[in-house]
Design a protein around this motif. Structure first.
Motif, mmCIF file in Angstrom:
data_model
loop_
_atom_site.group_PDB
_atom_site.id
_atom_site.type_symbol
_atom_site.label_atom_id
_atom_site.label_comp_id
_atom_site.label_asym_id
_atom_site.label_seq_id
_atom_site.Cartn_x
_atom_site.Cartn_y
_atom_site.Cartn_z
ATOM 1 N N PRO A 180 14.615 80.819 11.472
ATOM 2 C CA PRO A 180 14.259 81.919 10.568
ATOM 3 C C PRO A 180 15.097 81.951 9.285
ATOM 4 O O PRO A 180 14.757 82.665 8.354
ATOM 5 C CB PRO A 180 14.541 83.157 11.423
ATOM 6 N N PHE A 181 16.199 81.178 9.212
ATOM 7 C CA PHE A 181 16.958 81.052 7.962
ATOM 8 C C PHE A 181 17.649 79.702 7.985
ATOM 9 O O PHE A 181 17.777 79.063 9.031
ATOM 10 C CB PHE A 181 17.964 82.208 7.800
ATOM 11 N N ASP A 182 18.091 79.266 6.803
ATOM 12 C CA ASP A 182 18.748 77.961 6.711
ATOM 13 C C ASP A 182 20.108 78.029 7.415
ATOM 14 O O ASP A 182 20.970 78.822 7.015
ATOM 15 C CB ASP A 182 18.940 77.586 5.237
ATOM 16 N N PRO A 183 20.326 77.217 8.473
ATOM 17 C CA PRO A 183 21.597 77.300 9.202
ATOM 18 C C PRO A 183 22.793 76.819 8.377
ATOM 19 O O PRO A 183 23.938 77.049 8.760
ATOM 20 C CB PRO A 183 21.369 76.386 10.417
ATOM 21 N N PHE A 184 22.517 76.181 7.223
ATOM 22 C CA PHE A 184 23.605 75.716 6.360
ATOM 23 C C PHE A 184 23.887 76.697 5.228
ATOM 24 O O PHE A 184 24.584 76.370 4.278
ATOM 25 C CB PHE A 184 23.286 74.310 5.825
ATOM 26 N N PHE A 185 23.352 77.916 5.358
ATOM 27 C CA PHE A 185 23.676 78.996 4.420
ATOM 28 C C PHE A 185 25.187 79.175 4.383
ATOM 29 O O PHE A 185 25.829 79.306 5.423
ATOM 30 C CB PHE A 185 22.991 80.287 4.896
#
Length: 200
Positions: A180-185
């Motif tokens: 659901p979101f970029d894990p590398f945020f």
């Protein structure tokens, strides 16, 4: 290939966060760095921290702290080189790097990078990006320590962009989902920290 060593890159100057060590900021009662260590440690043979300045501020973590060997903060490649030199002295053939300000990176980062490295000597993590297609994350990579002398020469030549150097050697990508979101945020600003609190 044996399990690689892990190197957490914390050598930046955190200008957008007002300076200091981003990794020591607290997110949900734990420092960003503690969260990164907890994700990386089970995936690698041992972990070191790449950071510059007084090492005492990291003494609570119980990790070896390795400084850049290249002056004037030339960026993440200097941290990769420091990690390669440390790992080579300890008999490792490869390192995996992770950024100290990225608390949600995947718990299967290392096995996926190892799988991708069948295709090229260096492997970088990547996620889909609506504007750029597949976006590489150059601080999350698998690096053979045998390339350290080449990297040292490239830094001496003035190379600073990670992909400018990796593309010389052939680079595979390990592709991860951004749902659901970029894990590398990563946490660069106070607004990013507020977003990370929401993602928790």
């Amino acid at each position: 290939m044996k399990q690689p060593a892990g190197v957490i890159l914390a050598g930046g100057q955190s200008r957008r966060m007002g300076g200091g060590d981003k990794g020591l900021l607290c997110l949900g009662g734990e420092t960003l760095l503690a969260r990164v260590i907890a994700r990386l440690e089970p995936q690698v043979a041992e972990v070191a921290l790449n950071a510059n300045g007084d090492v005492v501020r990291f003494s609570d973590f119980g990790l070896p702290v390795i400084a850049d060997s290249v002056a004037e903060y030339p960026g993440p490649l200097a941290g990769v080189l420091a990690g390669m030199d440390w790992a080579a002295a300890r008999g490792h053939s490869h390192i995996v790097t992770a950024a100290a300000d990225t608390p949600f990176f995947p718990c299967d980062l290392v096995p996926r990078l190892l799988l991708a490295s069948d295709k090229a000597p260096i492997a970088l993590a990547a996620t889909p990006d609506p504007e750029r297609g597949m976006a590489r994350h150059p601080t999350f990579g698998l690096w053979p320590v045998d390339l350290r002398h080449d990297l040292r020469a490239a830094l001496a030549e003035g190379v600073r962009k990670v992909v400018a150097w990796t593309d010389r050697h052939g680079t595979a990508t390990a592709e991860f989902s951004a749902t659901p979101f970029d894990p590398f945020f990563n946490v660069n600003t106070p607004e990013d920290m507020a977003r990370a609190e929401g993602l928790l």
